[in-house]
Scaffold this active site. Structure first.
Site, PDB file in Angstrom:
ATOM      1  N   GLU A  19       0.818  -1.210   0.000  1.00  0.00           N
ATOM      2  CA  GLU A  19       0.000   0.000   0.000  1.00  0.00           C
ATOM      3  C   GLU A  19       0.856   1.267   0.000  1.00  0.00           C
ATOM      4  O   GLU A  19       0.554   2.212  -0.720  1.00  0.00           O
ATOM      5  CB  GLU A  19      -0.919  -0.025   1.240  1.00  0.00           C
ATOM      6  CG  GLU A  19      -1.985   1.048   1.253  1.00  0.00           C
ATOM      7  CD  GLU A  19      -3.132   0.747   0.294  1.00  0.00           C
ATOM      8  OE1 GLU A  19      -3.044  -0.250  -0.450  1.00  0.00           O
ATOM      9  OE2 GLU A  19      -4.093   1.520   0.274  1.00  0.00           O
ATOM     10  N   ASP A  20       1.922   1.282   0.781  1.00  0.00           N
ATOM     11  CA  ASP A  20       2.672   2.529   0.983  1.00  0.00           C
ATOM     12  C   ASP A  20       3.906   2.663   0.107  1.00  0.00           C
ATOM     13  O   ASP A  20       4.415   3.768  -0.065  1.00  0.00           O
ATOM     14  CB  ASP A  20       3.111   2.652   2.454  1.00  0.00           C
ATOM     15  CG  ASP A  20       1.904   2.744   3.390  1.00  0.00           C
ATOM     16  OD1 ASP A  20       0.787   2.925   2.874  1.00  0.00           O
ATOM     17  OD2 ASP A  20       2.088   2.628   4.604  1.00  0.00           O
TER      18      ASP A  20
END
Ligand code: MN
Length: 710
Positions: free
Chosen positions: A77-78
């Site tokens: 996600e990051d």
């Protein structure tokens, strides 16, 4: 600052000597690189967070895949790390676990459920965590985020996260028996949600047991020596209860803190089950018991697997204390719940078996009926495995059975919405109504005021609610059609026998057919379940004959239909032009009653008619009449030479003759010719003949004829 994977590997070796340190090291390096340069709200390097989460899971003695997942849980996600990369480097299992955690995090971020929706939301998270380890990583993730919540600047955001922790994640931890995380989640959330209350309780605690620093060890030692007297070797661990657990107890029992008294709890670990009961006896022999506090969770475990003996005594120095007696195994389960069931040293069992076992264990824990235990107050969980949970545009959660479609969802929201739905947007994208819903989908149903359910929906909807609504609608629709046809058929046969058709006399005969309503009679006849002849013969016994040739008669015409008149009083009958012969005004035609469709009109020469030779009662005299300015559709079968401009030339001819091409279908093409089906709007059959004649003179036209039985 971040260091290496070695401390993690060393801690894992304690319970798993064969741990694959090299893999863990690679995961550590990947996570460290991926998060390089990122900072936490605290100002620390971001990677300290995944490492802390990994440590929490090592506390629970989880397997190396789970620990690797913890190290990498934010990389997709990051940091844009691809799942395929993770699968390649650490196997499908890790990739799936990380994917699961990522999905849970997305759900949690995109919606902030109200407390009323919390139960559904917990179910959603459970349903999405197909592997329990996904949930465990998420809970550990949340636990560490709560530890560092004070670094989040916005009060509003802190409140929201704390509320979510209290309503959703702490109960989830309880549900799978991970008390170690549960109590920390509760207490850290409590600190944000009601800081004043919590501080008040802490102050009071300090005052009540100001000497607790010596008191707790002192009581522990005394309990231990009492047990030693009867030869039981024990380890005793005393603690103050958490402010949150004291607060809930105060609320539940509606008492003040002073009345609560037992704010100290002691955990007594003894070697085996029989020692548990012997220890209990010894304590009850030495100290007065507090009534109503004894609970045997060994013979009757809690549904999350928790086992222990609980009792309350007036202990050393007249302090009221709570005592929990259990074996080390029971303690492991009490602290780590589902996580405690993980087996490490069984190389024979493949990972898949283990995974299935996990799921089964979780299911069995969650499916059991709630026991009569006071700690388990949350509502019982349904068979969430068979459910999907979807959001309305407003963020409400709706639970649907697995396999449900957008149409099911529409009916679940409201029957009216189901009946008028025409489309759906799922997560912002337009989708088919038959699309199966997935957990966490956001569903927006598009409706139109006059839209009607479609018969084909029945083939894909799953829920009884949608099914019955669609069937009800279709039945009503069909009954309406059949009733019209039935009435026409009865009128026709009456006419043929020169009997007048009167509803009232027909009504009197209803009883003979076991019916009560005229409509029902019409429907029976329309559905071909009762012959109109029977109806005639019932009312006019003199007409009983053996006829095989249809009797055609010309009755009065009416002008209700602009271009077609069905002889007789059939103004309500639906009329369709047969697709086999495309009849045109001016041509000789005949109508055929078609069940469920009304009357289909064929040209008198159409080959299809031979199918109806045995059913004369379905034939109906029809004729063209009325408004001849209306254009009707006809079809031409043409062969044109395959050269530039041929189609344009043909189109020009047709339009010069006042015809409209409504559709062109290329059916075959070879180097010399192409076959084309032309749908034309023309006035009548004469008009069509003229067009054909002109086309035949065109140099590009090889052949042209009316299409028949296409
Ligand atoms: Mn995280």
């Amino acid at each position: 600052m971040i260091g290496t994977a070695n401390p993690l590997i060393d801690r894992m070796r304690v319970y798993d000597p064969h741990v694959d340190g090299e893999r863990l090291e690679r995961a550590f390096e990947l996570g460290k690189t991926a998060h390089a340069g990122q900072l936490r709200a605290s100002g620390e390097p971001y990677f300290t967070h995944p490492v802390a989460v990994a440590n929490l899971l090592i506390d629970m003695r989880l397997d190396v895949d789970t620990v690797i997942t913890a190290l990498l849980h934010d990389t997709v996600e990051d940091c844009g790390v691809k799942l395929a990369t993770l699968a390649e480097q650490f196997g499908d299992d890790v990739a799936q676990l990380v994917d699961g955690v990522t999905k849970l995090s997305r759900i949690a971020i995109q919606s902030s459920p109200s407390s009323a929706q919390a139960e559904n939301f917990r179910k959603l998270l459970l349903a999405m965590s197909e592997d329990v380890r996904v949930l465990l990583v998420k809970l550990a993730d949340r636990t560490h985020n709560m530890r560092t919540l004070s670094f989040i600047r916005k009060e509003e955001k802190r409140q929201r996260i704390a509320r979510e922790t209290m309503d959703i994640f702490a109960p989830l931890a309880e549900r799978i028996g991970v008390t170690s995380l549960q109590s920390e989640l509760e207490d850290t959330a409590f600190e944000v949600l009601d800081a004043e209350m919590r501080q008040g309780i802490i102050n009071r605690l300090d005052f009540m047991v100001s000497e607790s620093e010596i008191l707790i060890p002192m009581i522990s030692v005394e309990l231990q020596s009492k047990l030693e007297h009867i030869g039981i070797e024990s380890s005793v661990n005393g603690r103050m209860k958490t402010p949150y657990s004291i607060w809930t107890k105060m609320q539940r029992k509606k008492v003040s803190m002073d009345q609560l008294a037992d704010i100290m709890a002691f955990r007594v670990l003894v070697p085996d089950v029989s020692d548990c009961y012997r220890a209990l006896g010894q304590l009850h022999l030495n100290y007065p018991t507090v009534m109503g506090r004894f609970k045997d969770y060994i013979s009757t475990p809690k549904r999350n697997g928790y086992q222990s003996l609980h009792t309350g005594v007036i202990g050393p120095e007249n302090h009221k204390i709570e005592v929990q007696i259990r074996t080390p195994e029971m303690h492991n389960i009490a602290e780590h719940g589902v996580a405690a069931h993980w087996k490490y040293k069984d190389p024979i069992q493949g990972i898949n078996t283990l995974k299935i076992k996990w799921i089964q264990e979780l299911v069995s824990i969650l499916d059991e009926e709630a026991g009569a235990d006071e700690f388990f107050e949350h509502t019982k969980l349904d068979l969430y495995k068979d459910q999907v949970f979807c959001f309305t545009p407003r963020g409400d959660l709706i639970a649907m059975p697995k396999g449900a479609t957008a149409v099911d969802f529409a009916f679940a929201v409201h029957t009216k919405i189901g009946e008028t739905c025409v489309g759906v947007r799922i997560n912002g994208k337009t989708r088919q109504l038959a699309t199966e819903l997935e957990n966490g989908d956001q569903i927006e149903i598009l409706t139109e005021t006059n839209a009607k359910p479609k018969a084909e929906w029945e083939s894909f909807v799953l829920t009884g609610r949608a099914k019955s609504a669609i069937r009800r609608f279709i039945r009503a629709q069909r009954a309406f059609e059949f009733s019209r046809i039935g009435k026409a058929l009865i009128q026709k046969i009456f006419r043929e026998h020169n009997k007048s058709f009167r509803s009232r006399s027909l009504e009197r005969a209803l009883g003979a057919f076991g019916l009560t309503k005229l409509e029902e009679l019409f429907v029976l006849v329309g559905e071909d379940r009762l012959s109109p002849r029977k109806v005639l013969e019932k009312l006019h016994p003199d007409t009983v004959t053996d006829e095989s040739v249809p009797v055609r008669s010309n009755a009065t015409r009416n002008n209700n239909k602009p271009s077609l008149t069905i002889r007789g009083d059939n103004s309500g009958t639906a009329v369709t032009m047969a697709r086999c012969c495309h009849p045109l005004p001016g041509e000789s035609i005949v109508g055929i009653f078609t069940t469920g469709k009304g009357v289909t009109v064929h040209t008198i020469g159409c080959a299809t008619l031979s199918k109806f030779n045995d059913t004369p009662e379905l034939w109906l005299d029809v004729d063209w009449e009325g408004d001849t300015t209306r254009m009707v559709n006809g079809r031409l079968n043409t062969v044109l030479s395959n050269e530039p401009g041929s189609l344009a030339s043909v189109a020009t001819v047709i339009s010069q003759q006042g015809g409209n091409i409504s559709n062109i279908q290329l059916s075959d093409r070879n180097p010399d010719f192409f076959h084309i089906l032309l749908d034309l709007e023309v006035k009548d059959v004469e008009h069509m003949r003229t067009i054909i004649a002109v086309l035949q003179t065109n140099k590009y036209v090889e052949s042209v004829e009316r299409a028949a039985n296409a």
